[in-house]
Write a protein that holds these residues in place. Structure first.
Motif, PDB file in Angstrom:
ATOM      1  N   PRO A   1      -3.839  17.214  11.405  1.00 36.61           N
ATOM      2  CA  PRO A   1      -3.396  16.429  10.253  1.00 36.61           C
ATOM      3  C   PRO A   1      -4.162  16.787   8.990  1.00 36.61           C
ATOM      4  CG  PRO A   1      -4.825  15.113  11.633  1.00 36.61           C
ATOM      5  CD  PRO A   1      -4.586  16.409  12.372  1.00 36.61           C
ATOM      6  N   PHE A   2      -5.358  17.343   9.172  1.00 35.92           N
ATOM      7  CA  PHE A   2      -6.215  17.662   8.038  1.00 35.92           C
ATOM      8  C   PHE A   2      -5.718  18.881   7.268  1.00 35.92           C
ATOM      9  CE2 PHE A   2      -8.771  16.150  11.703  1.00 35.92           C
ATOM     10  CZ  PHE A   2      -8.972  14.850  11.250  1.00 35.92           C
ATOM     11  N   HIS A   3      -4.750  19.590   7.841  1.00 38.45           N
ATOM     12  CA  HIS A   3      -4.240  20.797   7.212  1.00 38.45           C
ATOM     13  C   HIS A   3      -2.722  20.719   6.995  1.00 38.45           C
ATOM     14  CE1 HIS A   3      -7.993  21.829   9.357  1.00 38.45           C
ATOM     15  NE2 HIS A   3      -8.241  22.530   8.274  1.00 38.45           N
TER      16      HIS A   3
ATOM     17  N   PHE B   1       0.741  10.292  10.343  1.00 40.75           N
ATOM     18  CA  PHE B   1       0.863  11.494   9.518  1.00 40.75           C
ATOM     19  C   PHE B   1       1.615  12.592  10.278  1.00 40.75           C
ATOM     20  CE2 PHE B   1      -1.252  14.613   6.497  1.00 40.75           C
ATOM     21  CZ  PHE B   1      -0.790  13.991   5.345  1.00 40.75           C
ATOM     22  N   ARG B   2       1.309  12.730  11.553  1.00 35.40           N
ATOM     23  CA  ARG B   2       2.017  13.709  12.375  1.00 35.40           C
ATOM     24  C   ARG B   2       3.483  13.312  12.574  1.00 35.40           C
ATOM     25  NH1 ARG B   2      -2.856  14.275  16.841  1.00 35.40           N
ATOM     26  NH2 ARG B   2      -3.894  16.119  15.928  1.00 35.40           N
TER      27      ARG B   2
ATOM     28  N   LEU C   1       1.232  15.151  -1.164  1.00 35.89           N
ATOM     29  CA  LEU C   1       0.487  14.226  -0.329  1.00 35.89           C
ATOM     30  C   LEU C   1      -0.303  15.018   0.698  1.00 35.89           C
ATOM     31  CD1 LEU C   1      -0.171  11.367   0.728  1.00 35.89           C
ATOM     32  CD2 LEU C   1       1.915  11.487   2.116  1.00 35.89           C
ATOM     33  N   ASP C   2      -1.630  14.890   0.647  1.00 40.49           N
ATOM     34  CA  ASP C   2      -2.482  15.545   1.634  1.00 40.49           C
ATOM     35  C   ASP C   2      -3.182  14.480   2.459  1.00 40.49           C
ATOM     36  OD1 ASP C   2      -4.354  14.524  -0.128  1.00 40.49           O
ATOM     37  OD2 ASP C   2      -5.125  16.474  -0.771  1.00 40.49           O
ATOM     38  N   TRP C   3      -3.968  14.904   3.439  1.00 41.05           N
ATOM     39  CA  TRP C   3      -4.601  13.950   4.339  1.00 41.05           C
ATOM     40  C   TRP C   3      -5.577  13.019   3.627  1.00 41.05           C
ATOM     41  CZ3 TRP C   3      -4.220  11.274   8.509  1.00 41.05           C
ATOM     42  CH2 TRP C   3      -5.346  10.627   9.019  1.00 41.05           C
TER      43      TRP C   3
ATOM     44  N   GLU D   1       0.825  -1.213   0.000  1.00 44.13           N
ATOM     45  CA  GLU D   1       0.000   0.000   0.000  1.00 44.13           C
ATOM     46  C   GLU D   1       0.857   1.262   0.000  1.00 44.13           C
ATOM     47  OE1 GLU D   1      -3.028  -0.071  -0.685  1.00 44.13           O
ATOM     48  OE2 GLU D   1      -3.369  -2.222  -0.417  1.00 44.13           O
ATOM     49  N   ALA D   2       2.060   1.201   0.576  1.00 47.17           N
ATOM     50  CA  ALA D   2       2.972   2.350   0.516  1.00 47.17           C
ATOM     51  C   ALA D   2       3.407   2.606  -0.925  1.00 47.17           C
ATOM     52  CB  ALA D   2       4.185   2.110   1.407  1.00 47.17           C
ATOM     53  N   GLU D   3       3.688   1.534  -1.652  1.00 43.33           N
ATOM     54  CA  GLU D   3       4.064   1.668  -3.061  1.00 43.33           C
ATOM     55  C   GLU D   3       2.931   2.319  -3.852  1.00 43.33           C
ATOM     56  OE1 GLU D   3       6.415   1.465  -6.433  1.00 43.33           O
ATOM     57  OE2 GLU D   3       6.997   0.980  -4.369  1.00 43.33           O
ATOM     58  N   ALA D   4       1.708   1.868  -3.593  1.00 39.71           N
ATOM     59  CA  ALA D   4       0.553   2.436  -4.284  1.00 39.71           C
ATOM     60  C   ALA D   4       0.329   3.889  -3.874  1.00 39.71           C
ATOM     61  CB  ALA D   4      -0.699   1.601  -3.983  1.00 39.71           C
ATOM     62  N   LEU D   5       0.585   4.209  -2.614  1.00 38.16           N
ATOM     63  CA  LEU D   5       0.390   5.581  -2.143  1.00 38.16           C
ATOM     64  C   LEU D   5       1.383   6.532  -2.792  1.00 38.16           C
ATOM     65  CD1 LEU D   5      -0.806   7.740  -0.287  1.00 38.16           C
ATOM     66  CD2 LEU D   5       0.722   6.920   1.535  1.00 38.16           C
ATOM     67  N   VAL D   6       2.630   6.128  -2.883  1.00 41.46           N
ATOM     68  CA  VAL D   6       3.629   6.988  -3.523  1.00 41.46           C
ATOM     69  C   VAL D   6       3.282   7.191  -4.996  1.00 41.46           C
ATOM     70  CG1 VAL D   6       6.061   7.160  -4.201  1.00 41.46           C
ATOM     71  CG2 VAL D   6       5.459   6.406  -1.892  1.00 41.46           C
ATOM     72  N   ALA D   7       2.867   6.137  -5.676  1.00 40.75           N
ATOM     73  CA  ALA D   7       2.482   6.259  -7.083  1.00 40.75           C
ATOM     74  C   ALA D   7       1.282   7.200  -7.231  1.00 40.75           C
ATOM     75  CB  ALA D   7       2.150   4.879  -7.651  1.00 40.75           C
TER      76      ALA D   7
END
Length: 456
Positions: free
Chosen positions: A438-440, A280-281, A172-174, A157-163
């Motif tokens: 994290p939303f901002h 995220f934080r 990359l946003d929240w 899922e990290a690979e997919a997120l970076v792509a």
């Protein structure tokens, strides 16, 4: 009348002080969403520094009344706030008797989607359900039996997120992160076939939004039944290397009707949500402290199997600086004796975790990034730093959470160079803000390959 026969009462805050505690400590945290975060409110609390004001309010009361429990002047309900670190440790260490986890306000909230969860149970029933949670989540074992499978899920899922981030102009946003995080959670808890089942996530989100209102909002029984049928489908499948498979295994072994196995699952899904916020934080903290991030990545790359200690410490620091459970609630099951006096039974106890986590009077550099404290053998020591609560009521899934969060940070750091956007959102040279929404928060990335880093 013999005065020695009458126990001395604990000090009680004035009406004005009680209003200040409710408005400055409790209200901002309730408004942010105790069960489901409200992004706009979180942004307002961050902008006006309301969390820091709540900490200062409790510090002022501690200076005036001393460090024991302080009863609040609430006419319809017995409530007290804990001001002393030793008292906080005592309450957490003596859960569930005489300090029960099934506090009334907590029951009214969690009753919307998990009314038979161990947190809101008591007596032998709680013990049975807690035992089931501990066995499925393997709470005494830092390395879960399915840890390798969970790590593989995170890598994919990290690979997919970076792509996906690359297709969004390298930002990359929240919402983008949350989409990937929810896929990880569904696969870990329910199984791989649930990867894209956003319906089950939306159902729980709607129930949690209603739970924010506690007893003031009628329960959505039809939605709750639909959600439970959804969970039952994955329970019957019990896909290998998922928590649902482990649950089915232990339920079949023990066959106790009081265990309410499916009622435990919503808490696992729910608890992973703030874990995503903490991740995220933590990424933001690593961007603001690049030297530490580099040493953490070196630790990952230089060890076999990879060491995640420094990345776990960064997650724990994110939870210390910005607790995702700012209000720990307990309820006395009997009258309890304190140095300052007696507390009646059925008193709701409030432990405000930011007050202890950010108390610069006793904690060195309380407003700085201090991951090293989590790397010591004694961890945080006796000071009540409680990212996962503590004592017999400690979060039974803490090891799985730290596994998944640290693995995701490692996977992201190995695949890309990340920078906060705007870069002055956090600074390693300045104290950390009272709250980081994290939303901002956004990140910019410059991708590099895992292979080139591993051979560099």
């Amino acid at each position: 009348m013999d005065r020695t026969s009458t126990p001395e009462a604990l000090p009680t805050a004035t009406l004005r002080e009680t209003i200040a505690i409710i408005s400055q400590v409790m209200a901002p945290n309730v408004a942010k969403g105790v069960i489901r975060r409200r992004p706009n409110v979180v942004g307002v609390v961050e902008r006006f520094g309301l969390d820091a004001k709540g900490i200062r309010q409790l510090q002022a009361l501690s200076k005036k009344y001393g460090r024991g429990p302080l009863m609040l002047n609430v006419p319809t309900k017995r409530m007290a706030v804990i001001l002393d670190p030793a008292d906080a440790n005592h309450v957490l260490a003596h859960t569930p008797e005489p300090f029960a986890t099934d506090e009334a306000l907590k029951r009214s909230a969690l009753g919307h989607f998990e009314p038979k969860m161990s947190l809101v149970s008591h007596g032998e029933v709680r013990q049975t359900r807690r035992h089931l949670n501990e066995r499925v989540l393997q709470s005494d074992c830092p390395h879960h039996l399915f840890a390798d499978a969970f790590a593989q899920v995170v890598e994919e899922e990290a690979e997919a997120l970076v792509a996906r981030t690359q297709t969004r102009f390298d930002e990359l946003d929240w919402p983008t992160f949350q989409h990937a995080w929810e896929r990880i959670v569904r696969r870990v808890v329910l199984g791989d076939s649930a990867r894209d089942d956003q319906t089950v996530t939306r159902e729980l989100a709607r129930l949690r939004k209603a739970a924010n209102w506690g007893f003031m909002r009628p329960k959505r029984k039809r939605l709750q039944q639909r959600f439970e049928r959804h969970l039952a489908f994955y329970y019957q499948q019990a896909e290998p290397h998922s928590l649902m498979a482990m649950l089915a295994h232990h339920t079949n072994q023990e066959a106790n009707s009081d265990s309410a196995p499916l009622q435990q699952v919503p808490q696992w899904l729910f608890a992973f949500d703030p874990a995503g916020i903490a991740t995220f934080r933590a990424l933001a903290l690593l961007c603001a402290h690049p030297e530490y991030a580099a040493s953490a990545l070196d630790e990952v790359n230089d060890a076999s199997p990879p060491s995640m200690d420094r990345l776990k410490a960064s997650v724990l620091e994110a939870l210390r600086l910005w607790p995702t459970t700012p209000l720990i609630l307990r309820q006395t099951t009997q009258a309890t004796q304190w140095k300052q006096g007696e507390m009646p039974a059925n008193t709701s106890l409030l432990i405000h975790t930011p007050y202890f986590h950010r108390d610069e009077r006793y904690l060195h550099a309380a407003h700085r990034f201090l991951p090293e404290m989590w790397l010591r053998p004694d961890g945080a020591g006796r000071w009540p730093l409680v990212p996962f609560s503590a004592g017999p009521g400690v979060c039974p899934g803490r090891h799985i959470v730290l596994l998944v969060t640290s693995r995701l940070l490692a996977a992201l750091l190995r695949r890309a160079r990340w920078a906060l956007h705007p870069p002055d959102k956090l600074s390693g040279e300045a104290p950390m803000p009272g709250l980081l929404s994290p939303f901002h928060v956004r990140f910019r990335l410059e991708r590099h390959s895992v292979e080139s880093d591993a051979t560099a």
